[in-house]
Enzyme design. Sequence first.
Site, PDB file in Angstrom:
ATOM      1  N   GLU A   1       0.844  -1.197   0.000  1.00 36.56           N
ATOM      2  CA  GLU A   1       0.000   0.000   0.000  1.00 36.56           C
ATOM      3  C   GLU A   1       0.882   1.251   0.000  1.00 36.56           C
ATOM      4  O   GLU A   1       1.911   1.288   0.697  1.00 36.56           O
ATOM      5  CB  GLU A   1      -0.841  -0.055   1.288  1.00 36.56           C
ATOM      6  CG  GLU A   1      -1.800   1.112   1.505  1.00 36.56           C
ATOM      7  CD  GLU A   1      -2.509   1.006   2.868  1.00 36.56           C
ATOM      8  OE1 GLU A   1      -2.034   0.236   3.748  1.00 36.56           O
ATOM      9  OE2 GLU A   1      -3.541   1.683   3.047  1.00 36.56           O
TER      10      GLU A   1
ATOM     11  N   LYS B   1      -9.568   2.023  -2.002  1.00 37.43           N
ATOM     12  CA  LYS B   1      -9.775   1.422  -0.671  1.00 37.43           C
ATOM     13  C   LYS B   1     -11.115   1.832  -0.065  1.00 37.43           C
ATOM     14  O   LYS B   1     -11.396   3.027   0.086  1.00 37.43           O
ATOM     15  CB  LYS B   1      -8.625   1.835   0.251  1.00 37.43           C
ATOM     16  CG  LYS B   1      -8.605   1.134   1.610  1.00 37.43           C
ATOM     17  CD  LYS B   1      -7.359   1.556   2.409  1.00 37.43           C
ATOM     18  CE  LYS B   1      -7.201   0.813   3.711  1.00 37.43           C
ATOM     19  NZ  LYS B   1      -5.948   1.237   4.410  1.00 37.43           N
TER      20      LYS B   1
ATOM     21  N   CYS C   1      -4.978  -3.481   2.705  1.00 34.85           N
ATOM     22  CA  CYS C   1      -4.683  -3.406   4.144  1.00 34.85           C
ATOM     23  C   CYS C   1      -5.912  -3.665   5.011  1.00 34.85           C
ATOM     24  O   CYS C   1      -6.386  -4.786   5.052  1.00 34.85           O
ATOM     25  CB  CYS C   1      -4.046  -2.051   4.464  1.00 34.85           C
ATOM     26  SG  CYS C   1      -3.075  -2.074   6.005  1.00 34.85           S
TER      27      CYS C   1
END
Lengths: 268, 268
Positions: B40, B116, B149
């Site tokens: 990330e 995300k 993540c």
Amino acid sequence: MSALTAAAIQTAPIFGDVSGNVARALARVPADCRLAVLPELCTTGYQFASRDEAIALAEPVPAGPACQAFRDFAARRDTTLVAGLAELARDADGRERVFNSAALFRPDGTWAVYRKVHLFLDEKDLFAPGDRGFPVFPACGTTVGLMICFDWLFPEAARTLALAGATLLCHPANLVLPHCPEAMITRCLENRVFAVTANRVGVEHRAREELRFIGLSQIVSPRGERLACCDGVAEGAAVALIDPDATDKQITPRNDVLADRRPQAYRL
Amino acid sequence: MSALTAAAIQTAPIFGDVSGNVARALARVPADCRLAVLPELCTTGYQFASRDEAIALAEPVPAGPACQAFRDFAARRDTTLVAGLAELARDADGRERVFNSAALFRPDGTWAVYRKVHLFLDEKDLFAPGDRGFPVFPACGTTVGLMICFDWLFPEAARTLALAGATLLCHPANLVLPHCPEAMITRCLENRVFAVTANRVGVEHRAREELRFIGLSQIVSPRGERLACCDGVAEGAAVALIDPDATDKQITPRNDVLADRRPQAYRL
């Protein structure tokens, strides 16, 4: 609610010896505990040779003999008791059905039942799949969700219970695959709930292949801590003091594991 | 499709040194791998001091300089590349938005992006939440899903990708909490998918509290096996030969982890 002592009772039932299995399981409940969870099918054993055998050993909830023993114990010992058992029921047409169920007995004589939704392997030949979803129940001063064994694999099970308000998952099991104890840590983290997994030990070799049950009964906290656990071979109890209502859903000060869900993003 | 060599690249970006971070990350991609996943925000580093700083370091996909380097590399090395980066975009009113994105670059010059969905802690001050759900993309001969993540904590992320047909999850990360490596084993088991988690190492201490990234980049199989992993401190690569299309959804001969779901039972 204040904290309570919870116990996962790990037993090795003798197939078909319902009264003996019940007596031996209850003898392992610690004197001071307010919640005791017993394994899946802890009254009968696991490996039914046929659906007829399951029907013969199943009982109605709460009128059956094992249920009566559990209700008496719950009242006498001021303990909430959760136990897995083969539940005999009749459908609208009067036909017999058997569910792989978990029944919850409160000290005041009331009870609730969950019927296993996700059936494992040859259970599909023996049991009707649960027909009541994943209800939650008020018990021991908090909101309890019930799930059984293989339900661990489906994240929707624990998630549905948590979204319905469960702070504490009671999880009778007869595990043979190795992954569940670790996966339940994920379930507790992702939902910020406690989980009491009561598994059995021992071996069964009746109608089908030999089954070796992995034990490792445990109590896990909303932070993914294993608070207590049993070994993989012996009967026993995993006991921990827990306080379900003292926890919240904040995995960080700015992240709530339920409120941060984004259901719009989960559409296919 | 036949098997492919996949790599999770573990780096320690220097905050703000985009060209250097890209060059150092690409230098760690093994010569023979057909899929490489980078962490990330691997181009910029993680801890932006402000939204303005994030905007200044972000770039459009695929026109930005890091994207161009990734595209060139993917074509030159015949490798599919997945990398986390700060994506600069404009909304319908022309206002600048920054997403915490993962971009996928194929050898043929085409690309895809995931933004995300679940933002962690102070990311909520910096980034717009992903506005495109969890799409899947054809890549390296199979169907790939991207997640970033903290998406690990929400079982809906991997589940949505698996239900949409992903056999392989590419998971750039900047992990600081300890639980994800174990939880990804649960994600792989419950969805019967491969997962390549590329995490960073090192420490950042800029605008806010010190962050220590846990490394432990890994590749996990649909059976929950950790096929390769890095340590918790050093840059490196976790490399494994995988065959996403050789696996099925059968955790047992009679249990399909997707077909056995019972959505009716998950209603509240």
